[in-house]
Each structure stands twice: as C-alpha cells, then as structure tokens.
Design a protein around this motif. Structure first.
Motif, mmCIF file in Angstrom:
data_model
loop_
_atom_site.group_PDB
_atom_site.id
_atom_site.type_symbol
_atom_site.label_atom_id
_atom_site.label_comp_id
_atom_site.label_asym_id
_atom_site.label_seq_id
_atom_site.Cartn_x
_atom_site.Cartn_y
_atom_site.Cartn_z
ATOM 1 N N GLU A 249 0.730 -1.157 -0.039
ATOM 2 C CA GLU A 249 -0.085 -0.228 0.069
ATOM 3 C C GLU A 249 0.603 1.412 -0.089
ATOM 4 O OE1 GLU A 249 -4.101 -1.454 2.442
ATOM 5 O OE2 GLU A 249 -2.356 -0.973 3.537
ATOM 6 N N ARG A 250 1.966 1.033 0.653
ATOM 7 C CA ARG A 250 2.858 2.499 0.833
ATOM 8 C C ARG A 250 3.368 2.505 -0.629
ATOM 9 N NH1 ARG A 250 4.127 0.268 5.839
ATOM 10 N NH2 ARG A 250 5.943 -0.979 5.165
ATOM 11 N N TRP A 251 3.904 1.335 -1.008
ATOM 12 C CA TRP A 251 4.447 1.693 -2.425
ATOM 13 C C TRP A 251 3.480 2.027 -3.454
ATOM 14 C CZ3 TRP A 251 2.755 -0.459 -7.220
ATOM 15 C CH2 TRP A 251 3.532 -0.049 -8.300
ATOM 16 N N ARG B 67 1.550 6.369 -7.143
ATOM 17 C CA ARG B 67 0.354 7.245 -7.592
ATOM 18 C C ARG B 67 1.068 8.657 -7.491
ATOM 19 N NH1 ARG B 67 -5.281 5.545 -4.939
ATOM 20 N NH2 ARG B 67 -5.905 7.366 -6.517
ATOM 21 N N ALA B 68 1.502 9.023 -6.470
ATOM 22 C CA ALA B 68 2.014 10.454 -6.423
ATOM 23 C C ALA B 68 3.121 10.793 -7.346
ATOM 24 C CB ALA B 68 2.571 10.620 -4.818
ATOM 25 N N ALA B 69 3.934 9.841 -7.705
ATOM 26 C CA ALA B 69 4.983 9.936 -8.894
ATOM 27 C C ALA B 69 4.174 10.420 -10.148
ATOM 28 C CB ALA B 69 5.729 8.743 -8.699
ATOM 29 N N VAL B 70 3.125 9.224 -10.115
ATOM 30 C CA VAL B 70 2.421 9.554 -11.816
ATOM 31 C C VAL B 70 1.835 10.743 -11.704
ATOM 32 C CG1 VAL B 70 0.477 8.647 -12.943
ATOM 33 C CG2 VAL B 70 2.105 7.114 -11.979
ATOM 34 N N GLY B 71 1.278 11.441 -10.436
ATOM 35 C CA GLY B 71 0.627 12.501 -10.605
ATOM 36 C C GLY B 71 1.494 13.751 -10.848
ATOM 37 N N GLN B 72 2.789 13.623 -10.686
ATOM 38 C CA GLN B 72 3.812 14.807 -10.882
ATOM 39 C C GLN B 72 4.556 14.472 -12.237
ATOM 40 O OE1 GLN B 72 5.246 17.181 -8.926
ATOM 41 N NE2 GLN B 72 3.209 16.444 -7.508
ATOM 42 N N ARG C 19 7.032 2.465 -15.517
ATOM 43 C CA ARG C 19 7.764 1.701 -14.506
ATOM 44 C C ARG C 19 7.032 1.296 -13.547
ATOM 45 N NH1 ARG C 19 12.549 0.503 -12.443
ATOM 46 N NH2 ARG C 19 13.007 0.765 -10.174
ATOM 47 N N ALA C 20 5.890 2.075 -13.047
ATOM 48 C CA ALA C 20 5.144 1.712 -12.010
ATOM 49 C C ALA C 20 4.335 0.466 -12.447
ATOM 50 C CB ALA C 20 4.215 2.599 -11.773
ATOM 51 N N PHE C 21 3.852 0.445 -13.870
ATOM 52 C CA PHE C 21 3.143 -0.680 -14.254
ATOM 53 C C PHE C 21 3.723 -2.043 -13.963
ATOM 54 C CE2 PHE C 21 -0.895 -0.909 -16.661
ATOM 55 C CZ PHE C 21 -1.604 -0.060 -16.219
ATOM 56 N N ALA C 22 5.161 -1.823 -14.695
ATOM 57 C CA ALA C 22 6.076 -2.944 -14.743
ATOM 58 C C ALA C 22 6.269 -3.496 -13.268
ATOM 59 C CB ALA C 22 7.258 -2.541 -15.333
ATOM 60 N N ARG D 14 -2.810 -1.538 -10.567
ATOM 61 C CA ARG D 14 -2.607 -1.103 -11.966
ATOM 62 C C ARG D 14 -3.948 -0.112 -12.383
ATOM 63 N NH1 ARG D 14 -0.208 -6.061 -13.033
ATOM 64 N NH2 ARG D 14 2.079 -5.855 -13.309
ATOM 65 N N THR D 15 -4.928 -0.473 -11.720
ATOM 66 C CA THR D 15 -6.173 0.162 -12.103
ATOM 67 C C THR D 15 -6.088 1.430 -11.384
ATOM 68 O OG1 THR D 15 -7.708 -1.797 -12.359
ATOM 69 C CG2 THR D 15 -8.632 0.338 -11.525
ATOM 70 N N ALA D 16 -5.545 1.263 -10.070
ATOM 71 C CA ALA D 16 -5.395 2.732 -9.364
ATOM 72 C C ALA D 16 -4.371 3.681 -10.197
ATOM 73 C CB ALA D 16 -5.098 2.456 -7.976
ATOM 74 N N LEU D 17 -3.328 3.238 -10.727
ATOM 75 C CA LEU D 17 -2.391 3.765 -11.515
ATOM 76 C C LEU D 17 -3.004 4.555 -12.745
ATOM 77 C CD1 LEU D 17 0.737 1.517 -11.059
ATOM 78 C CD2 LEU D 17 0.370 3.514 -10.046
ATOM 79 N N VAL D 18 -3.796 3.705 -13.309
ATOM 80 C CA VAL D 18 -4.654 4.298 -14.553
ATOM 81 C C VAL D 18 -5.443 5.701 -14.349
ATOM 82 C CG1 VAL D 18 -6.421 3.943 -16.348
ATOM 83 C CG2 VAL D 18 -4.582 2.394 -15.956
ATOM 84 N N VAL D 19 -6.207 5.253 -13.101
ATOM 85 C CA VAL D 19 -6.926 6.577 -12.355
ATOM 86 C C VAL D 19 -6.082 7.926 -12.149
ATOM 87 C CG1 VAL D 19 -8.589 7.252 -10.477
ATOM 88 C CG2 VAL D 19 -8.845 5.146 -11.430
ATOM 89 N N ALA D 20 -4.823 7.225 -11.507
ATOM 90 C CA ALA D 20 -3.871 8.518 -11.111
ATOM 91 C C ALA D 20 -3.339 9.237 -12.445
ATOM 92 C CB ALA D 20 -2.757 8.093 -10.362
#
Length: 234
Positions: free
Chosen positions: A20-22, A27-32, A39-42, A72-78
């Motif tokens: 969860e921390r990662w 998500r914060a990194a993708v926001g920036q 990389r996060a997806f991988a 990854r769903t959460a990353l797509v939203v971000a």
C-alpha cells in the motif's frame, strides 16, 4: 456489474502494508510525471503481490482480478487525473499512454489497462465528447483482448467499459466466448441489461452443438437462454 477491487490487501488492525505504501508513492509519482506510469506498471506485481482479490470464489483471479490488477487500475486513474490537469489535449494524451501501456505490456499489464478503463467508466470519466479518443482506443484494446485465448484477458475485457462502449455484436460474441472458455459470466458487467434475443439464440445454437458432440452444456448457458437444459444429456 463487477465490483471495484481493493488496491492491495489490508494489513491487520488497519496498518499500512508495504504494498500500500508503494502504491501511494507510485500514484503520487504519476501525478507529478505521467511518464512514471510505465515503470510503476512493470513493478506492480512485484510490489503488491499477484494474489486473487477473492480467493474463496475466484482462486485464479480470472473473474474478479488480482491484487496487482487493482494496483494498476489505481495507477490508470492517477494517470487520467494527471493528464487531465495538463491541458486541453488530455483525452488524446491519455489515449496514447494507455495504448502504449497495453501494447508494450505483458498479460498482467494489459489486464491492468482494461480494468483501468473500467474504473474510469464507473467514475464517469469517459462520458461525452471529451473522452472520444480514450473510448476509441479502449474499444481497440478490448477487441484485441477478445481475440486472444487468455481467460484472464477476455474476462478483463467484458467489464463496465465493455458494457458502456462495445457495440452489441462484439459484446454478444465476447459473452459467448466466455461460456466457451468455461469462465463464469459473473465477469460480465451489465449482463442482464444488455442480453437480448439474439444472444439467447446464439446460446441455444451453442448448446445444440455441444449436445450433438456429446459434450456437457455449461450451466451459464441457462443465464442466456433459460429454456436450455444444461449439463450432460443422453
């Protein structure tokens, strides 16, 4: 409709897990920087795990997905939120990013894109002309997944995005493909709303072919054509 999955398994007593921390950091990194999503997806599977979301009823994670699918769903939203903040070309930019993630991803990453499209659909982010490019790309990606023989990809391609945006012909064949593959129709969002007489006819034809070959008619056929007798017949 399929329910959204949690992003990562919860720790005892509400503590935050390493996964969860990662994910929060990713998500914060993708926001920036939206480019960070690749990389996060991988890394998602390694960081949050690959266990099924509902192990008791879906031990392979085929129908309801896996923990890394949810991450990854959460990353797509971000990603969608980040791209949307960066100008009026957000729709085209998001479409291009999602296409790249899918085309260069492995099976798990492709599932993540498809389930991410589901999440955006459920959030109302793909409604109207502002999401024309994303919807068009999403249809292409879903069609690609539906051409495969990978159960998890086909199941991921019949969620809320498919219910809202696939045309009826493609959608019917996707549903019947799940039956043929032996994947529960619980994977299909909006089944009761979109099922029609033509799908019922197709299900009856499928059942007749199975009986003629001396094979079992799957129980899910009765969800599409209630008058069909399922199981093995003499």
């Amino acid at each position: 409709m399929t329910e959204p999955a949690p992003a990562a398994p919860a720790a005892p007593d509400g503590a935050t897990t390493e996964g969860e921390r990662w994910l929060a950091e990713a998500r914060a990194a993708v926001g920036q920087d939206p480019a960070a999503v690749s990389r996060a997806f991988a890394l998602a599977g390694r960081k949050v795990g690959r266990s099924p979301v509902r192990p008791e009823t879906d031990p392979a994670g085929t129908v309801h997905g896996t923990v890394d699918d949810a991450a990854r769903t959460a990353l797509v939203v971000a990603l969608a939120e980040a791209v949307g903040r960066r100008g009026t070309d957000g729709d085209a930019a998001l479409a291009a990013r999602l296409a790249d993630l899918y085309q260069h991803g492995d099976t798990a990453e492709r599932r993540g894109v498809l389930r991410g499209l589901d999440a955006l659909t459920e959030r109302g982010a793909l409604a109207g002309e502002a999401a024309t490019s994303v919807v068009a790309v999403g249809r292409d990606l879903a069609a690609d997944a539906l051409r495969t023989n990978d159960q998890s990809l086909v199941a991921a391609a019949v969620g809320p995005f498919a219910a809202a945006h696939l045309d009826q012909h493609v959608w019917r064949h996707a549903v019947l493909k799940l039956v043929f593959m032996g994947v529960s129709l619980d994977a299909v969002a909006g089944l009761d709303d979109r099922a029609d007489d033509e799908l019922a006819r197709m299900a009856r034809d499928f059942a007749a072919e199975r009986r003629a070959a001396g094979r079992v008619v799957p129980d899910d056929v009765a969800r599409l054509a209630p008058d069909v007798t399922t199981g093995r017949t003499a």
